[in-house]
Every structure is written in structure tokens, then in C-alpha cells.
Design a protein around this motif. Structure first.
Motif, PDB file in Angstrom:
ATOM      1  N   LEU A  78     102.105 -35.086  43.181  1.00  0.00           N
ATOM      2  CA  LEU A  78     102.762 -34.908  41.875  1.00  0.00           C
ATOM      3  C   LEU A  78     104.054 -35.500  41.778  1.00  0.00           C
ATOM      4  O   LEU A  78     104.731 -35.429  40.502  1.00  0.00           O
ATOM      5  N   LEU A  79     104.453 -36.494  42.745  1.00  0.00           N
ATOM      6  CA  LEU A  79     105.496 -37.398  42.788  1.00  0.00           C
ATOM      7  C   LEU A  79     105.234 -38.345  41.450  1.00  0.00           C
ATOM      8  O   LEU A  79     103.891 -38.760  41.460  1.00  0.00           O
ATOM      9  N   PRO A  80     105.991 -38.710  40.594  1.00  0.00           N
ATOM     10  CA  PRO A  80     105.667 -39.878  39.595  1.00  0.00           C
ATOM     11  C   PRO A  80     105.747 -41.103  40.085  1.00  0.00           C
ATOM     12  O   PRO A  80     106.408 -42.098  39.702  1.00  0.00           O
ATOM     13  N   VAL A  81     104.692 -41.383  41.122  1.00  0.00           N
ATOM     14  CA  VAL A  81     104.537 -42.994  41.768  1.00  0.00           C
ATOM     15  C   VAL A  81     103.438 -43.405  41.307  1.00  0.00           C
ATOM     16  O   VAL A  81     102.460 -42.810  41.235  1.00  0.00           O
ATOM     17  N   PRO A  82     103.551 -44.743  40.955  1.00  0.00           N
ATOM     18  CA  PRO A  82     102.151 -45.312  40.209  1.00  0.00           C
ATOM     19  C   PRO A  82     101.195 -45.258  41.221  1.00  0.00           C
ATOM     20  O   PRO A  82     101.303 -45.551  42.700  1.00  0.00           O
ATOM     21  N   GLY A  83      99.999 -44.957  40.725  1.00  0.00           N
ATOM     22  CA  GLY A  83      98.783 -44.666  41.618  1.00  0.00           C
ATOM     23  C   GLY A  83      98.458 -43.303  41.934  1.00  0.00           C
ATOM     24  O   GLY A  83      97.326 -42.960  42.504  1.00  0.00           O
ATOM     25  N   LEU A  84      99.509 -42.362  42.018  1.00  0.00           N
ATOM     26  CA  LEU A  84      99.350 -41.054  42.253  1.00  0.00           C
ATOM     27  C   LEU A  84      99.153 -40.298  41.123  1.00  0.00           C
ATOM     28  O   LEU A  84      99.564 -40.665  39.857  1.00  0.00           O
ATOM     29  N   ASP A  85      98.680 -38.900  41.054  1.00  0.00           N
ATOM     30  CA  ASP A  85      98.528 -38.145  40.055  1.00  0.00           C
ATOM     31  C   ASP A  85      99.812 -37.684  39.290  1.00  0.00           C
ATOM     32  O   ASP A  85      99.446 -37.643  38.033  1.00  0.00           O
ATOM     33  N   GLY A  86     100.938 -37.648  39.857  1.00  0.00           N
ATOM     34  CA  GLY A  86     101.986 -37.501  39.190  1.00  0.00           C
ATOM     35  C   GLY A  86     102.492 -38.227  38.206  1.00  0.00           C
ATOM     36  O   GLY A  86     102.731 -38.139  37.101  1.00  0.00           O
ATOM     37  N   TYR A  87     102.198 -39.668  38.719  1.00  0.00           N
ATOM     38  CA  TYR A  87     102.357 -40.730  37.582  1.00  0.00           C
ATOM     39  C   TYR A  87     101.386 -40.484  36.408  1.00  0.00           C
ATOM     40  O   TYR A  87     101.805 -40.839  35.152  1.00  0.00           O
ATOM     41  N   GLY A  88     100.118 -40.421  36.823  1.00  0.00           N
ATOM     42  CA  GLY A  88      98.766 -40.205  35.881  1.00  0.00           C
ATOM     43  C   GLY A  88      99.270 -38.953  34.864  1.00  0.00           C
ATOM     44  O   GLY A  88      98.866 -39.110  33.693  1.00  0.00           O
ATOM     45  N   ILE A  89      99.969 -37.971  35.183  1.00  0.00           N
ATOM     46  CA  ILE A  89     100.310 -36.794  34.208  1.00  0.00           C
ATOM     47  C   ILE A  89     101.402 -37.508  33.070  1.00  0.00           C
ATOM     48  O   ILE A  89     101.347 -37.051  32.093  1.00  0.00           O
ATOM     49  N   LEU A  90     102.305 -38.282  33.892  1.00  0.00           N
ATOM     50  CA  LEU A  90     103.458 -38.765  32.986  1.00  0.00           C
ATOM     51  C   LEU A  90     102.960 -40.050  32.122  1.00  0.00           C
ATOM     52  O   LEU A  90     103.560 -40.343  31.020  1.00  0.00           O
ATOM     53  N   GLU A  91     102.047 -40.861  32.721  1.00  0.00           N
ATOM     54  CA  GLU A  91     101.868 -42.116  31.862  1.00  0.00           C
ATOM     55  C   GLU A  91     101.312 -42.144  30.413  1.00  0.00           C
ATOM     56  O   GLU A  91     101.615 -42.865  29.625  1.00  0.00           O
ATOM     57  N   PRO A  92     100.475 -40.896  30.046  1.00  0.00           N
ATOM     58  CA  PRO A  92     100.085 -40.891  28.718  1.00  0.00           C
ATOM     59  C   PRO A  92     101.244 -40.791  27.715  1.00  0.00           C
ATOM     60  O   PRO A  92     101.097 -41.193  26.435  1.00  0.00           O
ATOM     61  N   TRP A  93     102.547 -40.293  28.293  1.00  0.00           N
ATOM     62  CA  TRP A  93     103.467 -40.128  27.426  1.00  0.00           C
ATOM     63  C   TRP A  93     104.615 -41.254  27.256  1.00  0.00           C
ATOM     64  O   TRP A  93     105.629 -41.195  26.704  1.00  0.00           O
ATOM     65  N   LEU A  94     104.174 -42.360  28.115  1.00  0.00           N
ATOM     66  CA  LEU A  94     105.218 -43.310  28.352  1.00  0.00           C
ATOM     67  C   LEU A  94     104.731 -44.414  27.155  1.00  0.00           C
ATOM     68  O   LEU A  94     103.691 -44.403  26.691  1.00  0.00           O
ATOM     69  N   SER A  95     105.715 -45.421  26.834  1.00  0.00           N
ATOM     70  CA  SER A  95     105.395 -46.505  26.093  1.00  0.00           C
ATOM     71  C   SER A  95     104.338 -47.550  26.567  1.00  0.00           C
ATOM     72  O   SER A  95     104.497 -47.475  27.824  1.00  0.00           O
ATOM     73  N   TRP A  96     103.794 -48.144  25.615  1.00  0.00           N
ATOM     74  CA  TRP A  96     102.638 -49.143  26.055  1.00  0.00           C
ATOM     75  C   TRP A  96     103.192 -50.182  26.680  1.00  0.00           C
ATOM     76  O   TRP A  96     102.440 -50.656  27.625  1.00  0.00           O
ATOM     77  N   LYS A  97     104.547 -50.609  26.699  1.00  0.00           N
ATOM     78  CA  LYS A  97     105.427 -51.868  27.464  1.00  0.00           C
ATOM     79  C   LYS A  97     105.583 -51.122  28.763  1.00  0.00           C
ATOM     80  O   LYS A  97     105.391 -52.082  29.563  1.00  0.00           O
ATOM     81  N   THR A  98     106.177 -50.094  28.905  1.00  0.00           N
ATOM     82  CA  THR A  98     106.363 -49.511  30.206  1.00  0.00           C
ATOM     83  C   THR A  98     104.957 -49.420  31.017  1.00  0.00           C
ATOM     84  O   THR A  98     105.170 -49.659  32.402  1.00  0.00           O
ATOM     85  N   ARG A  99     104.168 -48.854  30.410  1.00  0.00           N
ATOM     86  CA  ARG A  99     102.789 -48.863  31.342  1.00  0.00           C
ATOM     87  C   ARG A  99     102.378 -50.213  31.517  1.00  0.00           C
ATOM     88  O   ARG A  99     101.679 -50.237  32.771  1.00  0.00           O
TER      89      ARG A  99
END
Length: 271
Positions: free
Chosen positions: A193-214
């Protein structure tokens, strides 16, 4: 293709794999052996924990796939993701081999790699977040399944007490086996659940980030899990993480000593 053929195809895509049944049978059989004092207790705990960890990894990946299916990715069935067969997942090395190695080496349930979801077939940011959240939620549920019986003292009188180096403890073998496996589930849930790229925590957060950030974060995703593993062992992060997990376990009445005893007995080759 007729309607009957379509229904048969869908049924086959969701049929539980014999591999999973073998893992589940190993979990139940080894648990019964440990609980009733049959055979070598240390080897029994090792088999119980490894098979239980493998079962949980299968269920974790299945939750991702099943949620994706309902979200709009109809390809997960044809890929074999709904059969609970560990050999069908996108990357067996990251999904199963490395997590087991991490358990053996460090006693932490480091999460594995996810199934390959065709995200372009899924509409809506919330659906994408739910797909990523489904796996860790399975680990949370399994953590409660294994830790609550220990905290409630269900095994105090039904299995032999732990003996290590001729010293008898108050805890029972089945008790420490459940505690250690529940601890692994909890560590996997927290880490994933940590917001680390490649883990599910980041996957939960990623859709809400800007295209540039992703786009900026995308190149680092394949190395997120390995970087986290290094930080846990080479920085103060490991200590903070351990205190958080033990605090949660204390909430359900499971003492940290049970986990230590379980991990010691799990490493049967050191006896």
C-alpha cells in the motif's frame, strides 16, 4: 461459436488449477500435522508457512484479475489469471520466486509482481484504483484470518507447546505458525500500500495523477520493489516499518515474541 461453447469456454477459464489445490492441500495437511504433533514440527511449520504464503500470493493476483474482469478487461480469463495457477501469471520470478526468497532471507512478506492488466480496456479512474487495491485487501483479510485466532487464544490448549534448545515455551507450535504467517500477510499489505512505483499503492494513486507526472515516474516502476527491499535493510525505514507492523499486531492481541519464535522455527535448517 454457439452459446454453449461460449459458456464452456468461460467455465474452463475460471476452473481452479490443480496446482492451487496442491498448495492448499499442503497448507491444510501441514497445519494439521503441526497442530497434532505429527512429524518434525520445524519442517511442518516451514511447509505450512511456504504453502500458505504461496496460496496468499495466488489469491492476491486473482483479486487483481477478477476485479479487472468486472472492470472491463475480458482478456484476463484467456490468460489463465482466474485459475489460481501461479505459472500463468505475467512474471513468475517477481510474483512468486522473489517473495519466497525474501521470506527466507529476511522474514518479511515483500509483495510480488502483479498480473498484466490491459488498462486501455478499462474506463474510469476509480475502477483502475480498485483493481490495484484488490490485491492488498486480500492480504489484509488473510492477516486477520491468521492473527485473530492467535490473539483470541484459540490454539493455547490444542497443540504441543514450543520447545527450542530444550527450553519449553508457553506458546504452541500452531500458534507461532499462525502468528508468523499472519505477520507476513500484514507486512505484504502494508508494503504493497506504500505509494512506491511498481507496487499497488502507487497503482491506486496513479490514475489521479497528471499525465506528465505518470510519464516521469514510469521508467522507475520496474525497480520500485527492489529499491524498497534495499531501503528496508539498509536504512532507518526498516525500523519504522517493523514498529508499525508490531503496533498493528498488538491491536489484535498478538505478541511480537510469537513472530520471532515462528521465524526461528521456520528456518528448520538452522536447528
Amino acid at each position: 461459436m454457439t452459446f454453449a461453447d461460449t459458456e464452456r469456454s468461460r467455465s474452463e477459464e475460471s476452473r481452479i488449477s490443480p496446482v492451487f489445490w496442491v498448495l492448499l492441500a499442503t497448507l491444510v495437511t501441514s497445519g494439521l500435522a503441526v497442530g497434532n504433533g505429527y512429524g518434525n514440527a520445524r519442517l511442518g511449520i516451514f511447509l505450512f508457512v511456504v504453502s500458505g504464503w504461496m496460496v496468499s500470493l495466488c489469491l492476491h493476483e486473482y483479486a487483481h484479475a477478477r476485479t479487472a474482469l468486472h472492470g472491463g478487461d475480458l482478456t484476463v480469463g484467456a490468460k489463465g489469471y482466474l485459475t489460481l495457477n501461479p505459472f500463468k501469471y505475467a512474471n513468475a520470478l517477481f510474483s512468486f520466486v522473489l517473495p519466497i526468497v525474501f521470506v527466507i532471507l529476511g522474514g518479511i512478506g515483500l509483495p510480488g509482481g502483479a498480473v498484466y492488466i490491459e488498462r486501455h480496456r478499462i474506463q474510469g479512474r476509480l475502477k483502475h484504483s480498485l483493481i490495484s487495491a484488490a490485491g492488498p485487501l486480500v492480504n489484509v483479510v488473510l492477516a486477520l484470518v491468521f492473527l485473530l485466532p492467535v490473539g483470541l487464544g484459540w490454539f493455547d490448549l490444542i497443540s504441543p507447546q514450543v520447545v527450542v534448545d530444550d527450553h519449553q515455551y508457553q506458546e504452541t507450535y500452531l500458534q507461532v505458525a499462525f502468528a508468523f504467517l499472519g505477520y507476513l500477510q500484514l507486512t505484504a499489505a502494508v508494503l504493497n500500500l506504500l505509494p512506491v512505483p511498481g507496487l499497488d499503492g502507487y497503482g491506486i494513486l496513479e490514475p489521479w495523477l497528471s499525465w506528465k507526472t505518470r510519464r516521469a515516474v514510469e521508467p522507475f516502476a520496474p525497480y520500485g520493489m527492489l529499491a524498497l527491499f534495499v531501503l528496508l535493510w539498509q536504512s532507518p525505514l526498516g525500523g519504522y516499518f517493523l514498529r508499525l507492523v508490531l503496533w498493528v499486531m498488538d491491536l489484535v492481541g498478538v505478541e511480537s515474541g510469537l513472530v520471532g519464535a515462528g521465524y526461528q522455527l521456520f528456518r528448520f535448517w538452522e536447528s
